[in-house]
Design a protein around this motif. Structure first.
Motif, short mmCIF file in Angstrom:
data_model
loop_
_atom_site.label_atom_id
_atom_site.label_comp_id
_atom_site.label_asym_id
_atom_site.label_seq_id
_atom_site.Cartn_x
_atom_site.Cartn_y
_atom_site.Cartn_z
N TYR A 131 -46.27 110.03 47.41
CA TYR A 131 -47.28 110.82 46.74
C TYR A 131 -48.65 110.71 47.42
O TYR A 131 -49.54 111.52 47.15
N GLU A 132 -48.84 109.71 48.27
CA GLU A 132 -50.00 109.66 49.15
C GLU A 132 -49.51 109.21 50.51
O GLU A 132 -48.95 108.12 50.65
N ASN A 133 -49.72 110.03 51.53
CA ASN A 133 -49.08 109.76 52.81
C ASN A 133 -49.99 110.20 53.95
O ASN A 133 -49.84 111.28 54.50
N TYR A 134 -50.93 109.33 54.30
CA TYR A 134 -51.83 109.63 55.41
C TYR A 134 -51.25 109.09 56.72
O TYR A 134 -51.96 108.54 57.56
N SER A 135 -49.96 109.27 56.88
CA SER A 135 -49.29 108.98 58.15
C SER A 135 -49.24 110.27 58.95
O SER A 135 -48.93 111.33 58.42
N ASN A 136 -49.56 110.19 60.23
CA ASN A 136 -49.67 111.41 61.03
C ASN A 136 -48.38 111.60 61.83
O ASN A 136 -48.17 111.06 62.90
N TRP A 137 -47.47 112.46 61.28
CA TRP A 137 -46.15 112.64 61.88
C TRP A 137 -46.23 113.37 63.22
O TRP A 137 -45.46 113.08 64.13
N ASP A 138 -47.12 114.33 63.35
CA ASP A 138 -47.12 115.19 64.53
C ASP A 138 -48.27 114.90 65.50
O ASP A 138 -48.20 115.27 66.67
N GLY A 139 -49.33 114.28 65.01
CA GLY A 139 -50.51 114.08 65.86
C GLY A 139 -50.79 112.62 66.12
O GLY A 139 -49.88 111.79 66.16
N PHE A 140 -52.06 112.32 66.28
CA PHE A 140 -52.48 110.95 66.56
C PHE A 140 -53.70 110.62 65.73
O PHE A 140 -54.36 111.50 65.17
#
Length: 393
Positions: free
Chosen positions: A148-157
């Motif tokens: 529900y909170e996901n400040y993980s950057n899957w595509d960038g940096f």
């Protein structure tokens, strides 16, 4: 940028390995779920209400998913350390394994980051400056697999400074860019705010900027989190969150096409030990989605009681109810799963690995309220049975 980051990691790793009095540590992490099953005598199909962002997962995951990661730490003589990690994943459809005859898996790098921990004394003694792609302070509800909170950057940096100890809590700041480079997100959070005995709070804020060919508007998000420990032998977590436009998704990548959109959500979940043998996971959720004049309200409530028979065996029951209300219609899905699990000598709700035999029954308000209509056609209920293996370390 990838080549530059690879070169930096290699150079610093060699430097750390050859530094005098440096101590090297590493750890491995992993996750795997995989299963076989049938839905209505056909392909294994998950039941998820249209308009709901997730589903109750026990006996209801038709995909396979695995992760493997390696983390490292080089500790120098002064106590500071070079830290980092790499993680990859593989994902696909369980039906590829037994029905379709073709194996089509997605493989991707989920983490590749490098940091330096211990920037000084006092407030900076445990802080870390980092750069790369990483799982960043994610928050999830286990029985719905909902981050529900996901400040993980899957595509960038991204990069940032985390865990600056200010006495009453720890401050972390970070910046992210998505893979298309058309959304940039700034995030700040103050964690570990002591509000009472076993009561901890957190405040987070983010600002997402759209650039280039992005069609959406800049936006911001505010999040309030509360955690109560040692309650009913377990814990409870609650959140109130509001975001608009590019920041409405509460994610590092941002929503580059979000325009005149806002999302408000409230959630509560936790784990309680009812007796020595019985544990109960519970969750409740309500979300208001305002998107260019189209309003969607989504509510969800669910429980998963588990009875630990012995160190090798437990019984699980999961009950979940989702309701979606739009301007035009109302949709409801109720889902029940019973599972018997072998736990390989471990006991407790979080014990893994588990090998489960399950049967799932779902019923919904009308035909078309759930997806995968090629399986369910005009039906308003369905049954799935199968086996699933799940583990993490």
């Amino acid at each position: 940028m990838k080549n530059a980051l690879l070169g930096t990691v290699a150079a610093l790793s060699v430097l750390a390995a050859t530094a005098a009095h440096a101590e090297f540590e590493y750890n491995q992490t992993g996750y795997l779920r995989i299963g076989v099953g049938q839905t209505e005598g056909d392909k294994f199909t998950a039941m998820q209400l249209n308009g709901a962002w997730n589903k109750y997962r026990l006996g209801n995951e038709s995909d396979f998913y695995g992760e493997y990661g390696v983390g490292s730490k080089y500790t120098f003589e002064n106590g500071s350390a070079l830290v980092g990690g790499v993680r990859a994943h593989v994902a696909g459809d369980n039906n590829d394994l037994i029905v379709d005859g073709e194996f089509d898996a997605n493989v991707a790098t989920r983490e590749f980051w490098l940091g330096y921990k211990g920037l000084g004394e006092g407030a900076l003694s445990e802080s870390t400056v980092w750069v790369g792609r990483r799982f960043y302070k994610r928050k999830d509800i286990h029985i719905t697999d909902n981050y529900y909170e996901n400040y993980s950057n899957w595509d960038g940096f991204g990069g940032g400074l985390e865990d600056v100890d200010l006495g009453s809590g720890k401050l972390s700041v970070a910046a992210f860019t998505n893979g298309d480079r058309n959304t940039h997100t700034l995030d700040a959070r103050f964690e570990g705010i002591h509000l009472g005995e076993d009561l901890v709070g957190e405040i987070g804020a983010a600002y997402s900027m759209t650039t280039g060919d992005a069609t959406g508007d800049d936006g911001a998000a505010l999040r309030l989190h509360l955690q109560k420990n040692n309650i009913f032998g377990g814990y409870m977590k609650a959140s109130l969150m509001h975001g608009f436009n590019a920041a409405s998704g509460f994610s590092a990548d941002g929503w580059s096409d979000a325009e005149d959109r806002s999302i408000t959500r409230a959630q509560i979940h936790g784990l309680a030990s009812i007796t020595d043998e019985v544990e109960l996971f519970y969750t409740a959720w309500h979300q208001l989605d305002r998107n260019n004049g189209d309003n969607t309200n989504w509510s969800s409530i669910g429980i998963r009681p588990q009875y630990n028979v012995n160190e090798d065996f437990n019984l699980q029951l999961e009950l979940g109810l989702d309701h979606v209300q739009t301007e035009d219609e109302s949709r409801t899905l109720g889902k029940t799963t019973f599972a018997a699990a072998y736990t390989f000598g471990e006991s407790g709700f979080w014990a893994r690995p588990q090998l489960r035999a399950f049967v799932t029954y779902g019923a919904w308000s009308k035909a078309g309220a759930v997806g995968n209509t090629e399986i369910f056609e005009d039906k308003k209920s369905g049954t799935t049975y199968g086996l699933q293996f799940e583990t993490w370390f």
